[in-house]
Design a protein around this motif. Structure first.
Motif, PDB file in Angstrom:
ATOM      1  N   SER A 177       0.843  -1.190   0.000  1.00  0.00           N
ATOM      2  CA  SER A 177       0.000   0.000   0.000  1.00  0.00           C
ATOM      3  C   SER A 177       0.882   1.245   0.000  1.00  0.00           C
ATOM      4  N   ALA A 178       0.449   2.256  -0.759  1.00  0.00           N
ATOM      5  CA  ALA A 178       1.169   3.529  -0.783  1.00  0.00           C
ATOM      6  C   ALA A 178       0.652   4.476   0.304  1.00  0.00           C
ATOM      7  N   LYS A 179      -0.375   4.037   1.030  1.00  0.00           N
ATOM      8  CA  LYS A 179      -0.965   4.874   2.062  1.00  0.00           C
ATOM      9  C   LYS A 179      -0.145   4.815   3.340  1.00  0.00           C
ATOM     10  N   THR A 180      -0.254   5.860   4.136  1.00  0.00           N
ATOM     11  CA  THR A 180       0.441   5.892   5.421  1.00  0.00           C
ATOM     12  C   THR A 180      -0.300   4.993   6.410  1.00  0.00           C
ATOM     13  N   PRO A 181       0.363   4.557   7.473  1.00  0.00           N
ATOM     14  CA  PRO A 181      -0.339   3.774   8.491  1.00  0.00           C
ATOM     15  C   PRO A 181      -1.575   4.474   9.033  1.00  0.00           C
ATOM     16  N   GLN A 182      -1.501   5.773   9.257  1.00  0.00           N
ATOM     17  CA  GLN A 182      -2.651   6.486   9.786  1.00  0.00           C
ATOM     18  C   GLN A 182      -3.816   6.472   8.796  1.00  0.00           C
ATOM     19  N   GLN A 183      -3.515   6.608   7.510  1.00  0.00           N
ATOM     20  CA  GLN A 183      -4.565   6.539   6.497  1.00  0.00           C
ATOM     21  C   GLN A 183      -5.214   5.145   6.487  1.00  0.00           C
ATOM     22  N   ILE A 184      -4.389   4.123   6.672  1.00  0.00           N
ATOM     23  CA  ILE A 184      -4.910   2.752   6.709  1.00  0.00           C
ATOM     24  C   ILE A 184      -5.763   2.534   7.940  1.00  0.00           C
ATOM     25  N   VAL A 185      -5.350   3.103   9.083  1.00  0.00           N
ATOM     26  CA  VAL A 185      -6.155   3.017  10.303  1.00  0.00           C
ATOM     27  C   VAL A 185      -7.551   3.574  10.053  1.00  0.00           C
TER      28      VAL A 185
END
Length: 420
Positions: free
Chosen positions: A53-61
């Motif tokens: 995933s290119a998303k940040t951990p916070q975005q995934i949360v």
């Protein structure tokens, strides 16, 4: 006849292979142990998390929490299996499954356990009269036993745990243990210095299913004092497990405290290097190896995501724990002392064991069992659920602990997703 030098050479070669597997797994986060050639998924299932995933951990949360809310807000009723067993007209004459309600409880927790039993009886057990097994490392008082009997519909068994089994083994190095507990406490790991908690985690991981009283049962519903149940269950959950060939049922899935399980996964990989045939070809590997939402946890836990089924509620088949793969594995874990030198919990142990050694399709998410153990709740949009807020899970600052979406995204088949 094989010469002595050749035997030594083979042993050294084997040791080198095992060491290489462990080092590669720890350093890369991927464990390339093949899951057998009879896998029913395309290609060999491997202990490698391959999702990117290119998303940040916070975005995934945030994305995962939004998905969880969407799932829990969908109207559901009961499992659509077509074979649900309804309450009998006379529960005392009912042909029950070979199952029991189970709780590990102390005499001083009487008030809390009665509160929870009242809910379980009202929501489920007054319709079926399943027996209860109460476990305690100390003898139960007469007051405890007499009070409990007033509130349960099934037979009661009040059992003590053998101190030789409950207490930590003599093989534990007390100085090393004390130093480890001090370090865990400095890292704010809960119950780090409470030896009785370590004993409990070890007991629920390695021994409870072999208690003489529990030997007569196959299935159990574990509950905890002070927990809440919100939904009426108008079918026999034990027969649901039995008739649909389910091994393990859960309600909530969370991340664990990574410092508490630093070596659980590496030790498990040591074991699997010697027993690769124990690995199930359709195991829940992605759930155990996910590294996108909380990558720091996977790093500190040396490859394990720390995702686990919250075992303060579970309905499961004890024959799985009694099987050779699980038994051999937990006995190996026990020999390493990790239940005391770290704080391996029974929840991650059950979860890693069931995720590696069982078919993931035999693991059932009971979305129709509303449940709360502070600070987490499972409250689905189900007409039988009362007293909880639909889609409630936890406080905003704890949303990153949600592993339910990982289970949904990575391990559930379409059939499992549509079972409700």
């Amino acid at each position: 006849m094989v010469s002595i030098p050749r035997k030594i050479a083979r042993l050294l070669a084997f040791a080198l292979i095992v060491s290489t597997i462990i080092l590669v797994g720890v350093n890369s986060g991927g464990w390339n142990l093949q899951a057998g050639s009879n896998s029913r998924v395309s290609g060999d299932r491997k202990l490698v998390f391959s999702h990117k995933s290119a998303k940040t951990p916070q975005q995934i949360v945030e994305e995962n929490y939004k998905t969880l809310q969407e799932i829990l807000k969908r109207p559901i009723h009961e499992p659509k299996t077509g074979n649900l067993v309804r309450p009998p007209s006379d529960p005392d004459q009912y042909d029950r499954a070979n199952a029991t309600m189970l709780v590990l409880v102390r005499n001083r927790e009487l008030g809390q356990v009665v509160r929870t039993i009242k809910q379980i009886e009202a929501k489920f057990n007054r319709k079926f009269h399943y027996p209860y097994v109460f476990l305690n490392e100390e003898p139960f008082t007469e007051r405890f036993k007499e009070t409990i009997k007033k509130h349960v519909s099934g037979k009661t068994y009040f059992e003590s745990i053998d101190k030789a089994i409950w207490e930590q083994p003599e093989s534990i190095n007390v100085q090393r243990q004390d130093e480890a507990m001090q370090q865990l406490e400095a890292e704010n790991v809960g119950y780090a210095k409470l030896v009785s908690y370590h004993n409990m985690c070890r007991y629920y991981s390695v021994n409870f299913y072999n208690h003489p009283r529990l030997q007569q049962f196959r299935y159990y519903w574990r509950f905890e004092p002070g927990t809440d149940y919100y939904c009426d269950l108008d079918y026999d959950v034990f027969k649901f497990m039995e008739m649909n060939k389910k091994t393990y049922g859960f309600v909530i899935a969370l991340y664990d405290v990574e410092q508490s399980v630093k070596t659980l996964w590496p030790r498990t990989m040591e074991f699997l290097a010697e027993h690769p045939d124990y690995l199930h070809p359709n195991g829940a590997y992605d759930f155990l190896l996910e590294n996108l939402q909380n990558p720091h946890k996977t790093l500190i836990a040396n490859g394990y995501s720390t995702c686990h089924f919250w075992s303060n509620f579970e309905i499961a088949d004890m024959d799985f724990y009694r099987s050779k793969p699980y038994s051999d594995w937990v006995n190996f874990l026990d020999s390493t002392g990790g239940f005391y030198y770290e704080r391996w919990g029974d929840a991650p142990v059950h979860s890693v064991g069931i995720g590696l050694f069982e078919d993931r399709d035999k693991i059932h998410w009971f979305r129709d069992i509303g449940y709360k153990h502070q600070p987490y709740t499972l409250c689905s949009n189900c007409p039988s659920c009362k007293g909880c807020k639909t889609a409630d899970f936890t406080y905003k600052h704890l949303r990153d602990q949600n592993c339910l979406t990982n289970w949904w995204n990575y391990e559930m088949s379409e059939e499992q997703k549509n079972i409700y």
